[in-house]
Design an enzyme around this catalytic site. Sequence first.
Site, PDB file in Angstrom:
ATOM      1  N   HIS A 384       1.090  -1.358   0.081  1.00  0.00           N
ATOM      2  CA  HIS A 384       0.045  -0.142   0.179  1.00  0.00           C
ATOM      3  C   HIS A 384       0.690   1.021   0.272  1.00  0.00           C
ATOM      4  O   HIS A 384       2.156   1.508   1.072  1.00  0.00           O
ATOM      5  CB  HIS A 384      -1.140  -0.126   1.150  1.00  0.00           C
ATOM      6  CG  HIS A 384      -1.926  -0.857   1.162  1.00  0.00           C
ATOM      7  ND1 HIS A 384      -2.972  -1.523   0.821  1.00  0.00           N
ATOM      8  CD2 HIS A 384      -1.621  -2.423   2.158  1.00  0.00           C
ATOM      9  CE1 HIS A 384      -3.843  -2.185   0.938  1.00  0.00           C
ATOM     10  NE2 HIS A 384      -2.588  -2.798   1.694  1.00  0.00           N
ATOM     11  N   ALA A 385       0.458   1.994  -0.684  1.00  0.00           N
ATOM     12  CA  ALA A 385       1.121   3.214  -0.671  1.00  0.00           C
ATOM     13  C   ALA A 385       1.573   4.264   0.122  1.00  0.00           C
ATOM     14  O   ALA A 385       0.050   4.818   1.016  1.00  0.00           O
ATOM     15  CB  ALA A 385       0.866   4.116  -2.056  1.00  0.00           C
ATOM     16  N   HIS A 414       0.657  12.363  -5.830  1.00  0.00           N
ATOM     17  CA  HIS A 414      -0.282  12.189  -4.651  1.00  0.00           C
ATOM     18  C   HIS A 414       0.269  12.626  -3.583  1.00  0.00           C
ATOM     19  O   HIS A 414       0.974  12.524  -2.274  1.00  0.00           O
ATOM     20  CB  HIS A 414      -1.895  10.964  -4.104  1.00  0.00           C
ATOM     21  CG  HIS A 414      -1.905  11.371  -2.527  1.00  0.00           C
ATOM     22  ND1 HIS A 414      -2.640  12.277  -2.558  1.00  0.00           N
ATOM     23  CD2 HIS A 414      -1.738  10.424  -1.435  1.00  0.00           C
ATOM     24  CE1 HIS A 414      -3.338  11.247  -1.118  1.00  0.00           C
ATOM     25  NE2 HIS A 414      -2.674  10.702  -1.118  1.00  0.00           N
ATOM     26  N   GLU A 415       1.607  11.094  -3.211  1.00  0.00           N
ATOM     27  CA  GLU A 415       2.752  10.518  -2.859  1.00  0.00           C
ATOM     28  C   GLU A 415       3.186  12.199  -2.198  1.00  0.00           C
ATOM     29  O   GLU A 415       3.780  12.199  -1.193  1.00  0.00           O
ATOM     30  CB  GLU A 415       3.289   9.702  -2.634  1.00  0.00           C
ATOM     31  CG  GLU A 415       2.289   7.990  -2.580  1.00  0.00           C
ATOM     32  CD  GLU A 415       1.998   8.153  -1.146  1.00  0.00           C
ATOM     33  OE1 GLU A 415       2.271   8.743   0.063  1.00  0.00           O
ATOM     34  OE2 GLU A 415       0.483   6.976  -1.209  1.00  0.00           O
ATOM     35  N   HIS A 418       2.909  14.408   0.235  1.00  0.00           N
ATOM     36  CA  HIS A 418       2.805  14.742   1.580  1.00  0.00           C
ATOM     37  C   HIS A 418       4.386  15.104   1.809  1.00  0.00           C
ATOM     38  O   HIS A 418       5.011  15.975   2.827  1.00  0.00           O
ATOM     39  CB  HIS A 418       2.481  13.181   2.137  1.00  0.00           C
ATOM     40  CG  HIS A 418       1.546  12.307   2.246  1.00  0.00           C
ATOM     41  ND1 HIS A 418      -0.028  13.122   2.644  1.00  0.00           N
ATOM     42  CD2 HIS A 418       0.498  11.402   1.757  1.00  0.00           C
ATOM     43  CE1 HIS A 418      -0.838  12.444   2.318  1.00  0.00           C
ATOM     44  NE2 HIS A 418      -0.728  11.684   1.844  1.00  0.00           N
ATOM     45  N   GLU A 442      -3.786  15.676   2.889  1.00  0.00           N
ATOM     46  CA  GLU A 442      -4.463  14.483   1.374  1.00  0.00           C
ATOM     47  C   GLU A 442      -4.335  15.203   0.036  1.00  0.00           C
ATOM     48  O   GLU A 442      -5.180  14.642  -0.739  1.00  0.00           O
ATOM     49  CB  GLU A 442      -5.776  13.518   1.964  1.00  0.00           C
ATOM     50  CG  GLU A 442      -5.688  12.873   3.397  1.00  0.00           C
ATOM     51  CD  GLU A 442      -4.692  11.801   3.346  1.00  0.00           C
ATOM     52  OE1 GLU A 442      -4.523  11.186   1.214  1.00  0.00           O
ATOM     53  OE2 GLU A 442      -4.335  11.506   3.611  1.00  0.00           O
ATOM     54  N   HIS A 543      -9.934   0.925   6.788  1.00  0.00           N
ATOM     55  CA  HIS A 543     -10.433   2.049   7.940  1.00  0.00           C
ATOM     56  C   HIS A 543     -11.297   1.796   9.047  1.00  0.00           C
ATOM     57  O   HIS A 543     -10.893   2.022  11.042  1.00  0.00           O
ATOM     58  CB  HIS A 543     -10.582   2.955   7.474  1.00  0.00           C
ATOM     59  CG  HIS A 543      -9.123   3.340   6.455  1.00  0.00           C
ATOM     60  ND1 HIS A 543      -9.652   2.427   5.540  1.00  0.00           N
ATOM     61  CD2 HIS A 543      -8.865   4.376   6.316  1.00  0.00           C
ATOM     62  CE1 HIS A 543      -8.848   3.794   4.109  1.00  0.00           C
ATOM     63  NE2 HIS A 543      -8.218   3.888   4.751  1.00  0.00           N
ATOM     64  N   TYR A 553     -10.777  12.720   4.993  1.00  0.00           N
ATOM     65  CA  TYR A 553     -10.675  12.324   2.981  1.00  0.00           C
ATOM     66  C   TYR A 553     -11.941  13.352   2.254  1.00  0.00           C
ATOM     67  O   TYR A 553     -12.012  13.546   1.313  1.00  0.00           O
ATOM     68  CB  TYR A 553     -11.175  10.604   3.135  1.00  0.00           C
ATOM     69  CG  TYR A 553     -10.183  10.246   2.865  1.00  0.00           C
ATOM     70  CD1 TYR A 553      -9.119  10.426   2.641  1.00  0.00           C
ATOM     71  CD2 TYR A 553     -10.486   9.322   4.584  1.00  0.00           C
ATOM     72  CE1 TYR A 553      -7.867   9.059   3.712  1.00  0.00           C
ATOM     73  CE2 TYR A 553      -8.933   8.639   4.818  1.00  0.00           C
ATOM     74  CZ  TYR A 553      -7.949   8.761   4.276  1.00  0.00           C
ATOM     75  OH  TYR A 553      -6.627   7.690   5.331  1.00  0.00           O
TER      76      TYR A 553
END
Length: 661
Positions: A384-385, A414-415, A418, A442, A543, A553
Amino acid sequence: MKQRHLLLALAIGASTISLSGCKKEPAEPATTAAPAAAKGETADEFIARVNDEYRKLYPEINSAQWLSSTYINDDSQMLAAKANERYLTQLNGWIAQARKFEGQKMTPDTARSIQLLKLMTAMPAPKDPAKLTELTQIATKMEGMYGSGSYCTGEGAAKQCRQLGELEDVLRSSRDYDKQLDAWQGWHTIAQPMRKDYTRFAELVNEGAKEMGFADTGEMWRSGYDMTPVEIAAETDRLWGQVKPLYEQLHCYTRTKLEAQYGNDKGQVNGLLPAHLLGNMWQQDWGNLWDMLEPYKGVGSLDITAALEKEYQADYARELAKAGAAPIADKQFAAERAAQLDVAKQMTERAQDFYTSLGMPKLPESYWTKTQFIKPLDRDVVCHASAWDMNMAGDVRTKMCIKPNEEDFTTIYHELGHIYYDLAYNKQPPLFQGGANDGFHEAIGDTMVLAMTPKYLNSIGMVDTPQQGNEALINSQMRMALAKVSFLPFGLMIDRWRWGVFDGSIKPDHYNQAWWELKAKYQGVGPATPRGEEFFDPGAKYHVPGNTPYTRYFLSHILQFQFYKGLCDASGYKGPLYDCTFYGNKVAGQKFWAMLEKGSSQPWQATLKELTGSDKADAGAVLEYFGPLQTWLKQQNEGKTCGWPAPAAASAAPKPTTGKG
Ligand SMILES: [Zn+2]
């Protein structure tokens, strides 16, 4: 798709597991006491000390966690659990010591730091050591049940077991109603045994939350937004109200198409969309229904995956040509691996290029040597990323198992959002090294994804000259809406359910009923077959057993459009919002960076205002962006009865949880 940050225990992943410090809880009660507060220490001195101690503790926990995620075995798990135990012990000590400063004079920064300290975990543990042990054991157990969840059919030699990935493949690609239903139901069997554990889990975290001064765990979760818990609940209702008409149009169009595909009787359930037919286990992203929902067949198609696959083939041919006299199978294997790594790095370089084009720094050299780009073959890893800040001093990494496809390509952007947030706020004191709120973290990378317009993709050589015209526009808007608009009610309903569980308005003997009522109310989604209390369908979404708050989210999916518009404005762009890219614009970049640098050092409203001019979350930019699609959808839906009936049992249901403080 997650930021990994111990400080706020942000274990975030829209469709991923979370693994932050709060996840691998100690299996035994912590026995070592935290260092006692120094005598005569002022509140400001206390916070300075906590920042200092936390900074020292941080790299060790991260190393242990990184190891346990990229090299899974009993030893690495044990080391990670032990490191985490030390961290949690320390955290409990700090929180206890902070109490004595209540009501004392202190700087606003110190007051804010103390507030943030109390919200560092999403899993408040009771002080009672036996209960703490019980809680962490349940948490570990539920996570294990989810992670190893498997659906088996057949007997003897015909026995076949499938895990989540394979069951998701069925929902993604099969259009066979029964096979899809079987895959959907099959995955949900893994959650049935969690019901009892989750019930107890809720009791225990509530006890922990109460000991910390909160009414319940839900109230604690709602306390991290620089407004009262009641206000943030109302805010999310207001934002949902803004986008609901758009969602209803998309829902209506989708229902029509499902009925065309599966027939009137099967394409809907009392006006609701059948849960197993939306191409996604949780109906949170409908992008896999493109074959059914594409407005204009083949118009303006942006085949990023094909471009990446071509790149891979070129890399492979080059690597193979380089190989010496080894046997052909060995050469092919080595070339394959080398090409996979090459293309993964090329994809990451492209994402980095977006950020540096805005004037942000290049990723540090160590990023390229320490990151996990592709899946190792010699050991188990968590694929999982995720994005990691290892030491608050530049050792940043991502962990993915990159494949050359569009989804992974945008996930990298996306990553890196962060990562750039981490790098920007590293100069803040450790307690302020977090997102302005959890939705911000996010939203950063997703803002870049919104700016990946056909024009941008063409400028970096990924796609041909984009097709012009309304049909191409509607197609590209639909593509984005299936990812972003379909998600909105899902982003909301998960915590509506948990808030109700935590405040007691949803009782354990109504867990599943309440879940489906909320699914119906917000998403307009229903199960094709009865889902009574013998099931525990919430547990089939990571989750819930993984205990990651979800409101972030929902907020992110609103905020990213606001950020996007703010940056487009900053870049001087004039034109329709959906067509804007701020790629290469240093003015926009500077503004974005200034926001990232603030971290969580001030209320998020102030940070938002600096970027967008407004201190209020607002879905206006979502509606502006999707304006053409909404108009088009209304035309398509003309003469149809849109919307869906309220859930049948709603009146007899537990008190709705919306607006609950
Ligand atoms: Zn993320």
